[in-house]
Design a protein around this motif. Structure first.
Motif, PDB file in Angstrom:
ATOM      1  N   LEU A   1       0.828  -1.207   0.000  1.00  0.00           N
ATOM      2  CA  LEU A   1       0.000   0.000   0.000  1.00  0.00           C
ATOM      3  C   LEU A   1       0.863   1.258   0.000  1.00  0.00           C
ATOM      4  O   LEU A   1       0.579   2.222  -0.727  1.00  0.00           O
ATOM      5  N   TRP A   2       1.933   1.241   0.807  1.00  0.00           N
ATOM      6  CA  TRP A   2       2.827   2.399   0.825  1.00  0.00           C
ATOM      7  C   TRP A   2       3.479   2.604  -0.547  1.00  0.00           C
ATOM      8  O   TRP A   2       3.632   3.747  -1.001  1.00  0.00           O
ATOM      9  N   ALA A   3       3.872   1.504  -1.193  1.00  0.00           N
ATOM     10  CA  ALA A   3       4.477   1.609  -2.526  1.00  0.00           C
ATOM     11  C   ALA A   3       3.482   2.196  -3.526  1.00  0.00           C
ATOM     12  O   ALA A   3       3.830   3.078  -4.329  1.00  0.00           O
ATOM     13  N   LEU A   4       2.227   1.736  -3.454  1.00  0.00           N
ATOM     14  CA  LEU A   4       1.197   2.278  -4.350  1.00  0.00           C
ATOM     15  C   LEU A   4       0.972   3.757  -4.074  1.00  0.00           C
ATOM     16  O   LEU A   4       0.772   4.556  -5.007  1.00  0.00           O
ATOM     17  N   GLY A   5       0.989   4.136  -2.809  1.00  0.00           N
ATOM     18  CA  GLY A   5       0.785   5.541  -2.474  1.00  0.00           C
ATOM     19  C   GLY A   5       1.893   6.430  -2.986  1.00  0.00           C
ATOM     20  O   GLY A   5       1.636   7.533  -3.492  1.00  0.00           O
ATOM     21  N   MET A   6       3.128   5.974  -2.867  1.00  0.00           N
ATOM     22  CA  MET A   6       4.245   6.777  -3.359  1.00  0.00           C
ATOM     23  C   MET A   6       4.209   6.908  -4.882  1.00  0.00           C
ATOM     24  O   MET A   6       4.496   7.981  -5.434  1.00  0.00           O
ATOM     25  N   ILE A   7       3.853   5.810  -5.550  1.00  0.00           N
ATOM     26  CA  ILE A   7       3.763   5.874  -7.017  1.00  0.00           C
ATOM     27  C   ILE A   7       2.621   6.790  -7.444  1.00  0.00           C
ATOM     28  O   ILE A   7       2.755   7.620  -8.348  1.00  0.00           O
ATOM     29  N   GLY A   8       1.468   6.650  -6.774  1.00  0.00           N
ATOM     30  CA  GLY A   8       0.292   7.432  -7.167  1.00  0.00           C
ATOM     31  C   GLY A   8       0.283   8.850  -6.673  1.00  0.00           C
ATOM     32  O   GLY A   8      -0.698   9.580  -6.907  1.00  0.00           O
ATOM     33  N   SER A   9       1.348   9.296  -5.981  1.00  0.00           N
ATOM     34  CA  SER A   9       1.369  10.673  -5.488  1.00  0.00           C
ATOM     35  C   SER A   9       1.688  11.684  -6.578  1.00  0.00           C
ATOM     36  O   SER A   9       1.632  12.890  -6.345  1.00  0.00           O
ATOM     37  N   SER A  10       2.028  11.214  -7.760  1.00  0.00           N
ATOM     38  CA  SER A  10       2.267  12.104  -8.900  1.00  0.00           C
ATOM     39  C   SER A  10       1.235  11.819  -9.978  1.00  0.00           C
ATOM     40  O   SER A  10       0.612  10.758 -10.004  1.00  0.00           O
TER      41      SER A  10
END
Length: 263
Positions: A15-24
């Motif tokens: 989930l953290w990885a998805l959040g970092m990717i989707g923050s842009s």
């Protein structure tokens, strides 16, 4: 399958990885292209997971997704709102409109720990005395005059709290060096054992209490007296309520008076 601790940790890492990717903007577009309902799945998990740590992680992840206009637009459809200056200040905050739904666990197999229901084993532990941070001055650590035993029990109880254990550990060390005779009181040691028996302490904290603080406890008198030997004090059930600190202090004073009379 997220029915084990390791699986929970893996899910939260993903989930953290998805959040970092989707923050842009480009990253969110990439996620939606790979999995069209990824945002929908995270929103559902935020409000329906039976594990609080996963809910909290999802809420942080949705905050990361709200760092772009596209992400905020997608989350608005699922009932989330944002601060007015979320984008200008890059706050990355997304909260459900129905905040009660986030804290509602519904029906879950929750079993309360026994010590949470134990109201008999409790002691005085004020926030101004047992607080995180650097050790306070000596007068503050020693507590109110004539209440040393009460202060010691308060700091020992704080060793079970990860937030306050560091400051209380230092406070007990200074108390031990300042007033070592207090820690030879078998009645104080018995009441301490009640705390150790009731609440959860780390192994290092137990070793510190048993072998560093109370390493000179009086178990037997050197000469026979009419009084019962201190070892008899430990016949009491460890689930019995804690004694008032005045009774604990009285044993120490009586013992000191007995030693004076022998001389």
């Amino acid at each position: 399958q997220i029915n084990s601790t390791s699986n929970h940790l893996e899910l939260r890492s993903c989930l953290w990885a998805l959040g970092m990717i989707g923050s842009s903007t480009c990253g969110l577009r990439l996620l939606c292209a790979q999995h069209a309902t990824i945002v929908d799945d995270i929103c559902v998990l935020t409000l329906s997971s039976q594990t609080l740590s996963i809910r909290g992680t999802c809420l942080y992840v949705l905050g990361l997704l709200s760092r772009t206009k596209q992400g905020m637009h997608s989350l608005t459809k699922y009932g989330f709102r944002f601060p007015a200056d979320n984008l200008p200040l890059d706050l990355a905050v997304a909260l459900p409109i129905d905040i009660d739904a986030f804290f509602n666990l519904g029906q879950c197999p929750y079993v309360a720990a026994p010590y949470l229901r134990n109201v008999a084993i409790s002691c005085y532990s004020p926030p101004q005395l047992c607080r995180p941070g650097k050790a306070a001055d000596l007068n503050e650590i020693l507590g109110q005059q004539g209440h040393t035993e009460q202060t010691i029990l308060a700091h020992i109880s704080s060793l079970s709290n990860r937030v306050t254990q560091g400051a209380s550990h230092k406070a007990l060390q200074r108390l031990r060096s300042k007033k070592p005779s207090v820690f030879s009181n078998p009645l104080l040691f018995r009441e301490t054992l009640k705390l150790l028996n009731t609440y959860q302490f780390k192994l290092a904290a137990k070793r510190f209490v048993l072998f560093d603080l109370f390493n000179n406890v009086i178990y037997n008198y050197e000469h026979r007296t009419l009084q019962a030997p201190p070892i008899d004090l430990f016949d009491e059930d460890l689930s019995a309520p804690l004694l008032p600190f005045t009774q604990i202090r009285e044993w120490r004073y009586n013992h000191k008076q007995m030693l004076i009379e022998k001389k």
